[in-house]
Design a protein around this motif. Structure first.
Motif, PDB file in Angstrom:
ATOM      1  N   TRP A 151       0.827  -1.213   0.000  1.00  0.00           N
ATOM      2  CA  TRP A 151       0.000   0.000   0.000  1.00  0.00           C
ATOM      3  C   TRP A 151       0.857   1.257   0.000  1.00  0.00           C
ATOM      4  O   TRP A 151       0.534   2.231  -0.707  1.00  0.00           O
ATOM      5  CB  TRP A 151      -0.930  -0.039   1.211  1.00  0.00           C
ATOM      6  CG  TRP A 151      -1.880   1.110   1.360  1.00  0.00           C
ATOM      7  CD1 TRP A 151      -1.892   2.031   2.352  1.00  0.00           C
ATOM      8  CD2 TRP A 151      -2.978   1.465   0.501  1.00  0.00           C
ATOM      9  NE1 TRP A 151      -2.931   2.933   2.179  1.00  0.00           N
ATOM     10  CE2 TRP A 151      -3.608   2.604   1.048  1.00  0.00           C
ATOM     11  CE3 TRP A 151      -3.485   0.918  -0.680  1.00  0.00           C
ATOM     12  CZ2 TRP A 151      -4.715   3.206   0.454  1.00  0.00           C
ATOM     13  CZ3 TRP A 151      -4.596   1.524  -1.265  1.00  0.00           C
ATOM     14  CH2 TRP A 151      -5.195   2.650  -0.704  1.00  0.00           C
ATOM     15  N   VAL A 152       1.937   1.274   0.743  1.00  0.00           N
ATOM     16  CA  VAL A 152       2.773   2.480   0.800  1.00  0.00           C
ATOM     17  C   VAL A 152       3.457   2.745  -0.540  1.00  0.00           C
ATOM     18  O   VAL A 152       3.916   3.861  -0.793  1.00  0.00           O
ATOM     19  CB  VAL A 152       3.808   2.370   1.949  1.00  0.00           C
ATOM     20  CG1 VAL A 152       4.965   1.453   1.584  1.00  0.00           C
ATOM     21  CG2 VAL A 152       4.342   3.746   2.365  1.00  0.00           C
ATOM     22  N   CYS A 153       3.494   1.720  -1.411  1.00  0.00           N
ATOM     23  CA  CYS A 153       4.127   1.869  -2.729  1.00  0.00           C
ATOM     24  C   CYS A 153       3.152   2.264  -3.839  1.00  0.00           C
ATOM     25  O   CYS A 153       3.585   2.507  -4.978  1.00  0.00           O
ATOM     26  CB  CYS A 153       4.827   0.571  -3.128  1.00  0.00           C
ATOM     27  SG  CYS A 153       6.263   0.156  -2.114  1.00  0.00           S
ATOM     28  N   VAL A 154       1.865   2.326  -3.551  1.00  0.00           N
ATOM     29  CA  VAL A 154       0.878   2.696  -4.582  1.00  0.00           C
ATOM     30  C   VAL A 154       1.226   4.076  -5.140  1.00  0.00           C
ATOM     31  O   VAL A 154       1.542   5.005  -4.393  1.00  0.00           O
ATOM     32  CB  VAL A 154      -0.548   2.674  -3.983  1.00  0.00           C
ATOM     33  CG1 VAL A 154      -1.554   3.334  -4.907  1.00  0.00           C
ATOM     34  CG2 VAL A 154      -0.958   1.229  -3.683  1.00  0.00           C
ATOM     35  N   ASN A 155       1.160   4.206  -6.448  1.00  0.00           N
ATOM     36  CA  ASN A 155       1.627   5.435  -7.115  1.00  0.00           C
ATOM     37  C   ASN A 155       0.887   6.688  -6.643  1.00  0.00           C
ATOM     38  O   ASN A 155       1.461   7.779  -6.604  1.00  0.00           O
ATOM     39  CB  ASN A 155       1.488   5.298  -8.641  1.00  0.00           C
ATOM     40  CG  ASN A 155       2.132   6.463  -9.370  1.00  0.00           C
ATOM     41  OD1 ASN A 155       3.228   6.890  -9.042  1.00  0.00           O
ATOM     42  ND2 ASN A 155       1.438   6.988 -10.373  1.00  0.00           N
ATOM     43  N   SER A 156      -0.360   6.551  -6.262  1.00  0.00           N
ATOM     44  CA  SER A 156      -1.129   7.725  -5.825  1.00  0.00           C
ATOM     45  C   SER A 156      -0.517   8.388  -4.597  1.00  0.00           C
ATOM     46  O   SER A 156      -0.748   9.575  -4.357  1.00  0.00           O
ATOM     47  CB  SER A 156      -2.574   7.313  -5.519  1.00  0.00           C
ATOM     48  OG  SER A 156      -3.235   6.885  -6.688  1.00  0.00           O
ATOM     49  N   TRP A 157       0.275   7.640  -3.816  1.00  0.00           N
ATOM     50  CA  TRP A 157       0.893   8.196  -2.601  1.00  0.00           C
ATOM     51  C   TRP A 157       2.313   8.697  -2.846  1.00  0.00           C
ATOM     52  O   TRP A 157       3.021   9.020  -1.897  1.00  0.00           O
ATOM     53  CB  TRP A 157       0.884   7.165  -1.467  1.00  0.00           C
ATOM     54  CG  TRP A 157      -0.391   6.401  -1.352  1.00  0.00           C
ATOM     55  CD1 TRP A 157      -0.536   5.060  -1.173  1.00  0.00           C
ATOM     56  CD2 TRP A 157      -1.727   6.932  -1.402  1.00  0.00           C
ATOM     57  NE1 TRP A 157      -1.861   4.714  -1.128  1.00  0.00           N
ATOM     58  CE2 TRP A 157      -2.614   5.853  -1.255  1.00  0.00           C
ATOM     59  CE3 TRP A 157      -2.252   8.214  -1.550  1.00  0.00           C
ATOM     60  CZ2 TRP A 157      -4.003   6.011  -1.269  1.00  0.00           C
ATOM     61  CZ3 TRP A 157      -3.626   8.380  -1.566  1.00  0.00           C
ATOM     62  CH2 TRP A 157      -4.480   7.291  -1.426  1.00  0.00           C
ATOM     63  N   ARG A 158       2.715   8.771  -4.124  1.00  0.00           N
ATOM     64  CA  ARG A 158       4.043   9.317  -4.455  1.00  0.00           C
ATOM     65  C   ARG A 158       3.966  10.804  -4.785  1.00  0.00           C
ATOM     66  O   ARG A 158       4.989  11.472  -4.868  1.00  0.00           O
ATOM     67  CB  ARG A 158       4.649   8.546  -5.633  1.00  0.00           C
ATOM     68  CG  ARG A 158       4.781   7.048  -5.369  1.00  0.00           C
ATOM     69  CD  ARG A 158       5.294   6.300  -6.589  1.00  0.00           C
ATOM     70  NE  ARG A 158       4.937   4.881  -6.518  1.00  0.00           N
ATOM     71  CZ  ARG A 158       5.148   4.017  -7.497  1.00  0.00           C
ATOM     72  NH1 ARG A 158       5.711   4.412  -8.637  1.00  0.00           N
ATOM     73  NH2 ARG A 158       4.788   2.745  -7.357  1.00  0.00           N
TER      74      ARG A 158
END
Length: 328
Positions: free
Chosen positions: A233-240
């Motif tokens: 989850w921390v790697c999902v692109n929306s959180w970049r």
């Protein structure tokens, strides 16, 4: 009004406190609110945060652990050395504030774009991906016999639930269909280890200071499951937030995340992490679709709902990047 209620409350449980001041609502809808305030004390003001469901709004959403469980998890994490605010008081009926809790305020930044761009965090940024790995390792080690009652979900159950949510939108998206098929084909089965899963561990739910992670927030989606879910989850692109070449929250690489996790004594399974990254990307896309549906059909035609709803198309691009080999 709320300052008077807070003043009466803190005088009952905070020794020496004489009242509350500077109350300001930070966020919240009809069912849940977050307030910032100061406890007036002879030794100096004590910064505090109120998380509550006002009177008449005690029920938690289906996937939410509930405020009482959230408070228990945060205090357990704090006592175990996982960066988390200290819970000062769990609300009781005499407080007349609804259900929820009061925690000590942790100073720092939660706005992701500031964390990724402001000079104040320049020294911390290169170390955050590895540091986050260590924080997650500590979180996943929290003893299950001390946890509140939490829902337990397997990957197979999550696929079925998200497919139902997607079908209910009546908004066909071929890329979502592709993702669902990929998830069914790559379902890793039950995890050999079941731990506490934070459920929403990402850039935006962390308080960051010049020295790195100061606190983990928003434990409301905590559950029991595969610990690799949090790493995906921390790697999902929306959180970049635009830093797409730094998968871990826009901070750094998956390898740095894994190194921090394993240095803290735990083991990563990159294939399961990818599965949960795909699942998380689809999950966010479906949530965005739900926002668009509520914008179209509900009484609240807010611009915020429409803006979040349009991001469903961004998750389609993200899914194609994850699922379609480059050069195909």
């Amino acid at each position: 009004m709320i300052e008077a209620e807070l003043s009466r409350s803190v005088q009952r449980w905070c020794k020496g406190a004489t009242g509350a001041t500077s109350a300001a609502k930070l966020s919240g809808g009809a069912s849940q609110e977050t307030w910032r305030f100061d406890i007036v004390h002879p030794d100096g003001p004590i910064g505090a945060i109120l998380r509550r469901s006002p009177k008449g709004y005690g029920a938690a959403p289906t996937r939410a652990a509930g405020l009482a469980a959230e408070a228990q998890l945060m205090q357990l994490a704090y006592e175990a050395g996982v960066p988390s605010p200290r819970v000062m008081h769990v609300l009781v009926p005499e407080d007349d504030l609804g259900t929820g809790f009061i925690m000590q305020r942790v100073e720092g930044e939660t706005i992701a774009r500031k964390i990724l761009r402001d000079d104040a965090f320049a020294a911390a940024r290169p170390h955050l991906a590895r540091q986050i790995g260590g924080v997650l390792a500590g979180l996943h080690r929290l003893p299950q016999d001390k946890l509140p009652e939490l829902r337990s979900r397997t990957a197979t159950q999550e696929i079925a639930e998200f497919e139902r949510d997607y079908r209910s939108l009546n908004w066909p998206k071929p890329v979502f269909e592709l993702a669902l098929r990929w998830l069914r084909d790559h379902d890793p089965g039950p995890s050999t280890e079941v731990t506490l899963v934070h459920g929403d561990f990402r850039n935006g739910n962390l308080i960051i200071g010049s020295n790195g992670v100061r606190a983990v927030l928003d434990w409301e989606l905590a559950h029991l499951g595969d610990p690799m879910e949090d790493l995906g989850w921390v790697c999902v692109n929306s959180w970049r937030f635009g830093e797409i070449d730094k998968p871990v929250g826009g901070f750094g690489s998956r390898e740095e995340l894994f190194a921090g996790y394993e240095a803290a004594g735990r083991t990563c399974d990159p294939a399961r992490v990818k599965f949960w990254e795909v699942m998380g990307t689809l999950r966010w896309g479906i949530m965005c679709g739900g926002m668009m549906q509520r914008f179209r059909e509900g009484p609240d035609h807010s611009m915020e709902r429409a803006m979040i709803g349009r991001r469903a198309s961004e998750t389609e691009i993200d899914l194609l990047r994850l699922l379609v080999p480059r050069g195909s």
